[in-house]
Design an enzyme around this catalytic site. Structure first.
Site, PDB file in Angstrom:
ATOM      1  CD  GLU A  20      -2.963  -0.952   2.479  1.00 19.48           C
ATOM      2  OE1 GLU A  20      -4.084  -1.706   2.173  1.00 19.48           O
ATOM      3  OE2 GLU A  20      -2.304  -0.751   3.473  1.00 19.48           O
TER       4      GLU A  20
ATOM      5  NE  ARG B  86      -4.376   4.633   9.963  1.00 18.13           N
ATOM      6  CZ  ARG B  86      -4.811   3.922   9.151  1.00 18.13           C
ATOM      7  NH1 ARG B  86      -4.177   2.667   9.286  1.00 18.13           N
ATOM      8  NH2 ARG B  86      -5.566   4.160   8.306  1.00 18.13           N
TER       9      ARG B  86
ATOM     10  CG  HIS C 206      -8.918   5.808   2.335  1.00 20.37           C
ATOM     11  ND1 HIS C 206      -8.797   5.728   1.018  1.00 20.37           N
ATOM     12  CD2 HIS C 206      -8.109   4.833   2.871  1.00 20.37           C
ATOM     13  CE1 HIS C 206      -8.085   4.558   0.704  1.00 20.37           C
ATOM     14  NE2 HIS C 206      -7.676   3.978   1.784  1.00 20.37           N
TER      15      HIS C 206
ATOM     16  CG  HIS D 258      -9.614   5.945   6.485  1.00 20.96           C
ATOM     17  ND1 HIS D 258     -10.854   5.040   6.137  1.00 20.96           N
ATOM     18  CD2 HIS D 258      -8.472   5.254   6.660  1.00 20.96           C
ATOM     19  CE1 HIS D 258      -9.891   3.959   6.187  1.00 20.96           C
ATOM     20  NE2 HIS D 258      -8.717   3.998   6.372  1.00 20.96           N
TER      21      HIS D 258
ATOM     22  NE  ARG E 244      -4.178   5.733   3.766  1.00 24.78           N
ATOM     23  CZ  ARG E 244      -4.699   4.594   4.318  1.00 24.78           C
ATOM     24  NH1 ARG E 244      -5.266   4.876   5.625  1.00 24.78           N
ATOM     25  NH2 ARG E 244      -4.441   3.362   4.024  1.00 24.78           N
TER      26      ARG E 244
HETATM   27  P1  FAD Z   1     -13.352  -0.020  16.592  1.00 24.46           P
HETATM   28  O1  FAD Z   1     -13.111  -1.451  15.807  1.00 24.46           O
HETATM   29  O2  FAD Z   1     -14.056   0.910  15.646  1.00 24.46           O
HETATM   30  O3  FAD Z   1     -14.195  -0.707  17.564  1.00 24.46           O
HETATM   31  C1  FAD Z   1     -14.757   0.371  18.520  1.00 24.46           C
HETATM   32  C2  FAD Z   1     -15.698  -0.443  19.383  1.00 24.46           C
HETATM   33  O4  FAD Z   1     -15.865   0.580  20.862  1.00 24.46           O
HETATM   34  C3  FAD Z   1     -17.053  -0.665  19.075  1.00 24.46           C
HETATM   35  O5  FAD Z   1     -17.401  -2.125  19.706  1.00 24.46           O
HETATM   36  C4  FAD Z   1     -18.050   0.289  19.552  1.00 24.46           C
HETATM   37  O6  FAD Z   1     -19.242  -0.264  19.679  1.00 24.46           O
HETATM   38  C5  FAD Z   1     -17.374   0.461  20.794  1.00 24.46           C
HETATM   39  N1  FAD Z   1     -17.765   1.699  21.372  1.00 24.46           N
HETATM   40  C6  FAD Z   1     -17.572   3.038  20.983  1.00 24.46           C
HETATM   41  N2  FAD Z   1     -18.032   3.928  21.858  1.00 24.46           N
HETATM   42  C7  FAD Z   1     -18.502   3.392  22.706  1.00 24.46           C
HETATM   43  C8  FAD Z   1     -19.181   3.522  23.960  1.00 24.46           C
HETATM   44  N3  FAD Z   1     -19.715   4.856  24.339  1.00 24.46           N
HETATM   45  N4  FAD Z   1     -19.779   2.475  24.812  1.00 24.46           N
HETATM   46  C9  FAD Z   1     -19.786   1.227  24.267  1.00 24.46           C
HETATM   47  N5  FAD Z   1     -18.814   1.042  23.372  1.00 24.46           N
HETATM   48  C10 FAD Z   1     -18.386   1.821  22.539  1.00 24.46           C
HETATM   49  N6  FAD Z   1      -6.373  -0.023   9.466  1.00 24.46           N
HETATM   50  C11 FAD Z   1      -5.523  -1.050   9.062  1.00 24.46           C
HETATM   51  O7  FAD Z   1      -4.551  -1.096   9.731  1.00 24.46           O
HETATM   52  N7  FAD Z   1      -5.756  -1.761   7.904  1.00 24.46           N
HETATM   53  C12 FAD Z   1      -6.686  -1.598   7.126  1.00 24.46           C
HETATM   54  O8  FAD Z   1      -6.883  -2.221   6.023  1.00 24.46           O
HETATM   55  C13 FAD Z   1      -7.793  -0.605   7.485  1.00 24.46           C
HETATM   56  N8  FAD Z   1      -8.951  -0.542   6.733  1.00 24.46           N
HETATM   57  C14 FAD Z   1      -9.830   0.442   7.064  1.00 24.46           C
HETATM   58  C15 FAD Z   1     -11.020   0.374   6.389  1.00 24.46           C
HETATM   59  C16 FAD Z   1     -11.960   1.179   6.683  1.00 24.46           C
HETATM   60  C17 FAD Z   1     -13.370   1.372   5.917  1.00 24.46           C
HETATM   61  C18 FAD Z   1     -12.128   1.965   7.963  1.00 24.46           C
HETATM   62  C19 FAD Z   1     -12.954   2.637   8.532  1.00 24.46           C
HETATM   63  C20 FAD Z   1     -10.693   1.837   9.034  1.00 24.46           C
HETATM   64  C21 FAD Z   1      -9.695   0.945   8.293  1.00 24.46           C
HETATM   65  N9  FAD Z   1      -8.710   0.859   8.997  1.00 24.46           N
HETATM   66  C22 FAD Z   1      -7.498   0.127   8.714  1.00 24.46           C
HETATM   67  C23 FAD Z   1      -8.639   1.444  10.480  1.00 24.46           C
HETATM   68  C24 FAD Z   1      -8.782   0.493  11.451  1.00 24.46           C
HETATM   69  O9  FAD Z   1      -9.734  -0.279  10.963  1.00 24.46           O
HETATM   70  C25 FAD Z   1      -9.252   0.891  12.701  1.00 24.46           C
HETATM   71  O10 FAD Z   1      -8.207   1.887  13.284  1.00 24.46           O
HETATM   72  C26 FAD Z   1      -9.262  -0.050  13.901  1.00 24.46           C
HETATM   73  O11 FAD Z   1     -10.215  -1.152  13.524  1.00 24.46           O
HETATM   74  C27 FAD Z   1      -9.793   0.409  15.188  1.00 24.46           C
HETATM   75  O12 FAD Z   1      -9.966  -0.638  15.926  1.00 24.46           O
HETATM   76  P2  FAD Z   1     -10.646  -0.311  17.379  1.00 24.46           P
HETATM   77  O13 FAD Z   1     -10.629  -1.768  18.091  1.00 24.46           O
HETATM   78  O14 FAD Z   1      -9.701   0.894  17.930  1.00 24.46           O
HETATM   79  O15 FAD Z   1     -11.985   0.422  17.070  1.00 24.46           O
HETATM   80  C1  SIN Z   2      -6.900   0.685   2.988  1.00 23.64           C
HETATM   81  O1  SIN Z   2      -7.317  -0.674   2.708  1.00 23.64           O
HETATM   82  O2  SIN Z   2      -6.977   1.401   1.924  1.00 23.64           O
HETATM   83  C2  SIN Z   2      -6.955   1.217   4.275  1.00 23.64           C
HETATM   84  C3  SIN Z   2      -5.899   0.608   5.029  1.00 23.64           C
HETATM   85  C4  SIN Z   2      -5.816   1.756   5.907  1.00 23.64           C
HETATM   86  O3  SIN Z   2      -6.664   2.243   6.326  1.00 23.64           O
HETATM   87  O4  SIN Z   2      -4.834   1.276   6.575  1.00 23.64           O
END
Ligand code: FAD
Ligand code: SIN
Length: 518
Positions: free
Chosen positions: A113, A384, A241, A349, A288
């Site tokens: 990427e 990032r 993004h 994003h 990015r």
């Molecule tokens: P999340 O997975 O967002 O989970 C948050 C959790 O907190 C959820 O369960 C939610 O219900 C809970 N929550 C929030 N507020 C409250 C509250 N007040 N009370 C109770 N529960 C709450 N990163 C990469 O490294 N590689 C990728 O390929 C990539 N692709 C992506 C594609 C997309 C479309 C997006 C949006 C992001 C992408 N990212 C990627 C970024 C990455 O997915 C996220 O940064 C990561 O998944 C965040 O994980 P997390 O556990 O911190 O939060």
């Molecule tokens: C993507 O798949 O382009 C998202 C990857 C990322 O947010 O790290």
């Protein structure tokens, strides 16, 4: 209701679930999640997770790529630790039951990427996050010490403030005793007393009108720490993004993974001409921030609301087999990516900043940890590197778990904590007060605090945010608390922090770019 738990985890994405699995052999774990268990950014991650798995790549190269993307303000020690820990954490994900694609020889099939000098992205087709979430949720369900409670909305952290003491950001030794959470089934606000609490609440993309993040990404954890007077950092670095599918009626915006550019897809302007060469020698695979700004500029010059990503020259079978989710989604919208260019535009994003934590995942508030997107570890600096966030989440979930396990035997419950007091509150019957304010907030942030900023735009945003902050606090002080009102307050707090930190940064760096600082 009142509950006592050893480890309280708020959030069931990759950060919360992997932490829970690690601490579960050392006490009672309760995971609260605000809607259903799998909903969060993790489930939507497409590209994958970056790690150096073989000798044809090196830790040094991944470290350099991360430092370059971060524009000189990453914490080098954190970068080194995270990248060196990566293979171990990947092995654990596999042990929990997560599948990554392999080639015929049994090696992980690695993607590339933007900003990466090597192919090092482990993935599961183009739905890596869904596979990670599936594997972790299954492992959590199999563990007898973990209770996962859906539809529980954490409202506020409990600190000395709730014992009647005045707490300011200068108060030494602020402590976390757990959290209050709104139970969507009973409409009661429950008290969770915990020895240690982990915030894993994800991002805040919904501060903006167009975002790839799901509707649950409303910055709740960051806002809770802000209200509890904890330390937040780097909030001005909001990552857009470059390529979300242009489909204006759809929320959240569907992502077109950067891995498609890694496979050869090329950005083209509205007339179908390549343009990235004008901006960066790395062209469509530049980091990015550079690509998103270039697209923003081309859209403004041409007065159009999208550009294109062209994948038509890529082998048809490779496209369909390698990117089945994108292929199917685009077909649904009438776009055959083997024959048509894909209309794209940038979308909010990822939040690089958040709750400041040390290498053990500890926040400035005692017994409060944070991991995943809501935290700010120093790994990302000003921008990032793609696919470093899932990695950061598992590495810090591990570090926080190790630190919490050691501490928990010496911590007791603070039984003096009172239950939530909702006396005198009335039901807010005008949802428009919330929905309209949310729209205003998103427009202010998109137009004034987006990819390109200026002193005047930031000042305007600040003044307008002030007004909606006062109106919403007034509503909060007299209304029965709901998830919608709570989310709105959290979005306003995050928007305020982004704008305040953007105004304070007097240099163009990473994702912060102002025309007044050129
Ligand atoms: P999340 O997975 O967002 O989970 C948050 C959790 O907190 C959820 O369960 C939610 O219900 C809970 N929550 C929030 N507020 C409250 C509250 N007040 N009370 C109770 N529960 C709450 N990163 C990469 O490294 N590689 C990728 O390929 C990539 N692709 C992506 C594609 C997309 C479309 C997006 C949006 C992001 C992408 N990212 C990627 C970024 C990455 O997915 C996220 O940064 C990561 O998944 C965040 O994980 P997390 O556990 O911190 O939060
Ligand atoms: C993507 O798949 O382009 C998202 C990857 C990322 O947010 O790290």
């Amino acid at each position: 209701m009142r509950y006592n738990v050893d480890f309280l985890v708020i959030g069931s994405g990759i950060a919360g679930l992997s932490y829970a699995l690690k601490v579960a052999d050392h006490g009672k774990v309760c995971i609260l999640t605000k809607t259903n268990a799998s909903e969060g950014s993790t489930k939507y991650a497409q590209g994958g997770i970056a790690a150096v798995m073989y000798d044809d790549d090196s830790f040094d190269k991944h470290i350099q790529d991360t430092l370059i993307a971060g524009d000189g303000i990453c914490n080098r020690e954190v970068v080194e630790m995270t990248i060196r820990e990566a293979p171990e954490r990947i092995k654990e994900l596999v042990q929990y039951g997560v599948n990554f694609d392999k080639d015929r020889g049994g090696r992980f099939d690695l993607h590339r990427e933007g900003g990466h000098s090597e192919f090092r992205i482990l993935h599961h087709k183009d739905n890596t996050g869904a596979e990670i979430e599936r594997g972790l949720l299954q492992a959590v369900a199999d563990h007898p010490n973990i209770e996962l409670k859906e539809n529980q909305f954490a409202i506020d952290l409990i600190t000395q403030h709730h014992l009647g003491q005045r707490v300011t950001k200068h108060t030494p030794g602020i402590e976390c005793y757990g959290a209050y959470a709104l139970n969507a089934d009973t409409h009661e606000i429950d008290t969770y007393l915990a020895k240690v609490t982990l915030l894993a609440t994800g991002g805040m993309g919904n501060v903006y009108t167009t975002t790839t993040t799901p509707i649950i990404s409303t910055g709740d954890g960051v806002a809770m720490v802000h209200r509890a007077r904890g330390v937040l950092k780097d909030m001005e670095f909001v990552q857009f993004h470059p390529t979300s599918l242009y489909n204006p009626s759809e929320k959240p915006a569907f992502l077109i993974t950067e891995a498609l550019r890694g496979a050869g897809a090329i950005l083209k302007d509205y007339n179908g001409n390549e343009f990235m060469g004008k901006y960066d020698p790395r062209q469509s695979l530049a980091p990015r921030d550079i690509v998103a700004r270039a697209i923003d500029n081309e859209m403004k010059i041409a007065g159009v609301d999208h550009l294109y990503l062209d994948a038509r020259h890529i082998d048809k079978r490779e496209l369909i087999n390698g990117f089945p989710t994108i292929y199917a989604k685009c077909l649904e919208c009438g776009i055959n990516i083997t024959k048509d260019m894909i209309p794209i535009r940038p979308a909010a994003h990822y939040q690089c900043g958040g709750i400041e934590v040390n290498m053990a995942g500890e926040s400035s508030i005692k017994n409060l940890y944070a991991a995943g997107e809501c935290s700010c570890t120093g790994l990302h600096g000003g921008n990032r590197l793609a696919s470093n966030s899932l990695l950061e989440a598992v590495v810090y979930a591990h570090n926080a778990a190790m630190a919490a396990i050691e501490k928990v035997p010496s911590i007791g419950y603070c039984q003096a904590v009172p239950d939530w007091n909702a006396e005198g509150m009335v039901l807010n019957e005008e949802m428009v007060l919330i929905t309209q304010t949310k729209k205003e907030l998103q427009e202010i942030m998109s137009n004034y605090v987006g990819i390109v900023r200026s002193d005047l735009r930031l000042q305007r945003a600040f003044d307008r945010l002030n007004l909606i902050f006062r109106e919403t606090e007034d509503l909060y002080n007299r209304s029965v608390l709901t998830e919608e009102l709570s989310e709105l307050r959290n979005l306003i707090a995050c928007a305020y922090l982004i704008t305040k930190m953007a105004r304070a940064r007097r240099e163009n760096r990473g994702l912060h770019y102002s025309i007044d600082l050129i």
